[in-house]
Design a protein around this motif. Structure first.
Motif, short mmCIF file in Angstrom:
data_model
loop_
_atom_site.label_atom_id
_atom_site.label_comp_id
_atom_site.label_asym_id
_atom_site.label_seq_id
_atom_site.Cartn_x
_atom_site.Cartn_y
_atom_site.Cartn_z
N ASN A 36 -15.21 70.55 17.62
CA ASN A 36 -15.56 69.98 19.16
C ASN A 36 -16.08 71.45 19.70
O ASN A 36 -15.98 72.33 19.69
CB ASN A 36 -14.63 70.17 19.76
N PRO A 48 -16.77 73.49 23.13
CA PRO A 48 -16.54 73.12 25.04
C PRO A 48 -17.75 73.91 25.06
O PRO A 48 -18.29 74.17 25.32
CB PRO A 48 -15.29 74.33 25.24
N SER A 53 -16.51 76.25 18.46
CA SER A 53 -14.82 76.82 18.67
C SER A 53 -13.87 75.74 17.59
O SER A 53 -15.11 74.91 16.85
CB SER A 53 -13.89 75.97 19.98
N THR A 102 -9.61 70.59 23.73
CA THR A 102 -10.50 70.74 24.64
C THR A 102 -10.28 70.00 25.56
O THR A 102 -10.84 70.09 26.29
CB THR A 102 -11.64 70.81 23.54
N TYR A 119 -11.46 71.96 28.67
CA TYR A 119 -12.39 72.22 29.77
C TYR A 119 -13.05 70.80 30.06
O TYR A 119 -12.73 69.59 29.59
CB TYR A 119 -13.30 72.76 28.72
N TYR A 160 -17.10 68.24 27.30
CA TYR A 160 -17.39 68.81 25.88
C TYR A 160 -17.99 67.76 24.28
O TYR A 160 -18.23 66.72 25.08
CB TYR A 160 -15.24 69.14 24.90
#
Length: 106
Positions: free
Chosen positions: A2, A4, A20, A27, A31, A34
């Motif tokens: 994933n 962000p 990340s 996430t 966020y 993403y």
């Protein structure tokens, strides 16, 4: 994996993903936008790597199409949309023309 996404302060259309190790749930909660990695087999049975743009707030198709996303792998080229939006939250499917070109040479 994933990624962000951070919007450029000068150009809201330019999206810059960050690497990340966050789970997709984390996430999604923290966020607004993403990328998630998706693997799809091509006609030759080889795995191809794609990125799905996801949002935690609904997006129209027009807004989703307006984004320019940097590749999370090479960071230089913009991703190319190769698949449509699934719904208002699972937006387009993307690939990096530069990274895919170098992988095909192998």
């Amino acid at each position: 994996m994933n990624y962000p996404i951070f919007q450029n302060k000068v150009n809201w259309r330019l999206l810059e993903p960050a690497n990340s190790w966050y789970s997709e749930e984390y996430t999604q909660r923290h966020y607004d936008l993403y990328l998630t990695t998706e693997y799809v087999k091509d006609e030759n049975g080889r795995q191809r790597k794609y990125y799905r743009l996801n949002a935690n707030k609904p997006h129209s198709i027009e807004i989703a199409l307006a984004y320019e996303i940097k590749c999370p792998r090479c960071g230089h080229k913009h991703l190319k949309q190769v698949g449509r939006c699934k719904d208002l939250y699972s937006l387009g499917l993307y690939e990096c023309p530069a990274c895919n070109k170098s992988e095909r040479r192998k």
